[in-house]
Design an enzyme around this catalytic site. Sequence first.
Site, PDB file in Angstrom:
ATOM      1  N   LYS A 225       0.123   4.221  -0.271  1.00  0.00           N
ATOM      2  CA  LYS A 225      -0.542   5.410   0.283  1.00  0.00           C
ATOM      3  C   LYS A 225      -0.324   6.599  -0.665  1.00  0.00           C
ATOM      4  O   LYS A 225      -0.340   6.395  -1.877  1.00  0.00           O
ATOM      5  CB  LYS A 225      -0.056   5.675   1.709  1.00  0.00           C
ATOM      6  CG  LYS A 225      -0.219   4.430   2.602  1.00  0.00           C
ATOM      7  CD  LYS A 225      -0.088   4.719   4.060  1.00  0.00           C
ATOM      8  CE  LYS A 225      -0.295   3.437   4.868  1.00  0.00           C
ATOM      9  NZ  LYS A 225      -0.245   3.613   6.305  1.00  0.00           N
TER      10      LYS A 225
ATOM     11  N   GLY B 179       2.657  -1.018   4.497  1.00  0.00           N
ATOM     12  CA  GLY B 179       2.611   0.400   4.133  1.00  0.00           C
ATOM     13  C   GLY B 179       4.016   0.934   3.920  1.00  0.00           C
ATOM     14  O   GLY B 179       4.632   0.733   2.861  1.00  0.00           O
ATOM     15  N   GLY B 180       4.550   1.597   4.944  1.00  0.00           N
ATOM     16  CA  GLY B 180       5.844   2.275   4.844  1.00  0.00           C
ATOM     17  C   GLY B 180       6.954   1.440   4.207  1.00  0.00           C
ATOM     18  O   GLY B 180       7.700   1.934   3.343  1.00  0.00           O
TER      19      GLY B 180
ATOM     20  N   HIS C   9      -9.728   1.734   5.026  1.00  0.00           N
ATOM     21  CA  HIS C   9      -8.454   1.920   5.727  1.00  0.00           C
ATOM     22  C   HIS C   9      -8.649   2.946   6.862  1.00  0.00           C
ATOM     23  O   HIS C   9      -9.406   3.907   6.706  1.00  0.00           O
ATOM     24  CB  HIS C   9      -7.387   2.395   4.738  1.00  0.00           C
ATOM     25  CG  HIS C   9      -6.009   2.310   5.320  1.00  0.00           C
ATOM     26  ND1 HIS C   9      -5.541   3.224   6.219  1.00  0.00           N
ATOM     27  CD2 HIS C   9      -5.022   1.398   5.154  1.00  0.00           C
ATOM     28  CE1 HIS C   9      -4.319   2.885   6.585  1.00  0.00           C
ATOM     29  NE2 HIS C   9      -3.985   1.778   5.960  1.00  0.00           N
TER      30      HIS C   9
ATOM     31  N   GLU D  63      -5.764  -4.361  10.943  1.00  0.00           N
ATOM     32  CA  GLU D  63      -4.729  -3.338  11.085  1.00  0.00           C
ATOM     33  C   GLU D  63      -4.985  -2.536  12.358  1.00  0.00           C
ATOM     34  O   GLU D  63      -5.687  -1.507  12.315  1.00  0.00           O
ATOM     35  CB  GLU D  63      -4.761  -2.393   9.889  1.00  0.00           C
ATOM     36  CG  GLU D  63      -4.483  -3.066   8.560  1.00  0.00           C
ATOM     37  CD  GLU D  63      -3.778  -2.116   7.613  1.00  0.00           C
ATOM     38  OE1 GLU D  63      -2.656  -2.425   7.198  1.00  0.00           O
ATOM     39  OE2 GLU D  63      -4.318  -1.051   7.315  1.00  0.00           O
TER      40      GLU D  63
ATOM     41  N   ASN E 268       0.872  -1.183   0.000  1.00  0.00           N
ATOM     42  CA  ASN E 268       0.000   0.000   0.000  1.00  0.00           C
ATOM     43  C   ASN E 268       0.909   1.233   0.000  1.00  0.00           C
ATOM     44  O   ASN E 268       1.466   1.595   1.022  1.00  0.00           O
ATOM     45  CB  ASN E 268      -0.883  -0.037   1.263  1.00  0.00           C
ATOM     46  CG  ASN E 268      -1.752   1.200   1.399  1.00  0.00           C
ATOM     47  OD1 ASN E 268      -1.894   1.968   0.457  1.00  0.00           O
ATOM     48  ND2 ASN E 268      -2.333   1.382   2.576  1.00  0.00           N
TER      49      ASN E 268
HETATM   50  P1  PGA Z   1       2.543   0.604   7.875  1.00  0.00           P
HETATM   51  O1  PGA Z   1       1.128   0.858   7.207  1.00  0.00           O
HETATM   52  O2  PGA Z   1       3.056  -0.693   7.330  1.00  0.00           O
HETATM   53  O3  PGA Z   1       3.382   1.780   7.460  1.00  0.00           O
HETATM   54  O4  PGA Z   1       2.324   0.542   9.334  1.00  0.00           O
HETATM   55  C1  PGA Z   1       0.189  -0.160   7.106  1.00  0.00           C
HETATM   56  C2  PGA Z   1      -1.100   0.440   6.667  1.00  0.00           C
HETATM   57  O5  PGA Z   1      -1.519   1.453   7.267  1.00  0.00           O
HETATM   58  O6  PGA Z   1      -1.725  -0.029   5.706  1.00  0.00           O
END
Ligand code: PGA
Length: 255
Positions: free
Chosen positions: A22, A239-240, A103, A179, A20
């Site tokens: 974002k 995500g990150g 989300h 999540e 993802n």
């Molecule tokens: P993260 O994000 O891996 O950066 O914690 C996950 C998400 O919010 O989908």
Amino acid sequence: MFLCRNDTMKRKMKKIIIANYKMNPQTEREAVKLAHAEDREGVIIAPPFPFLIPVKKALKKAMLGAQDVSTVSPLAGGWGAYTGAVSASMLKKMGVQYVIVGHSERRGFFNETDVMIAKKIVIALEAKLKVILCVGENADVRAQGITPAKAFVAEQLQKDFSEIINNKSAFKNIIVAYEPIWAISTTLYRKDVTLEDAETMAEYIKEQYPVRVLYGGSVNARNASGLLAQKNIDGLLVGGMSLKLKEFKKIISNF
Ligand code: PGA
């Protein structure tokens, strides 16, 4: 509510990993380069809307996901005077296979309600998109213990599935991503999830609905293999670390 699991769930299914992106990266060039390097079977790449088509062209093995869809129904044409909206049928025609719905960032920053999310699920399914529904409690709820956290997630699921609850076959095209907001990398004072926490919630969700369950929230190269080894965790939503190529490659080396 379905109390028994779908037979197909019992068959061993391949795990999946969703990248993802974002609202990243900043340019089409970077997005295409990243997606090309992350192009592996079992991976779903979800870039921002403007990069969907160029990213799709860069993919040979990975699948394409969108991060959101509008509430305008394809049955109502999926087009018209809805400024800023991107319809499910448009996404489908672009080659998108999956769409992330609900989300916590959409719920929090964009005030998306469970009513809207329930609608988006129906609309995405009507357009033959697969849905990745995100649920998860915040730190305040979790501080009260696992039982209130389960109750919170159960309530989200009940509301978000309210439009499809009598349509058992719809669940074949739904994946739930657990999540917990308190574990997401950008949450202030975030905490690490334990394997037990993640597995307990995944099992709890599967006890209620015939869906595959992913875990998301600060997935990285160190915790990915442990999470993927859990019996009820069918994959990861990243995500990150999906923006950090070296790290993501290590994550996907686990499957
Ligand atoms: P993260 O994000 O891996 O950066 O914690 C996950 C998400 O919010 O989908």
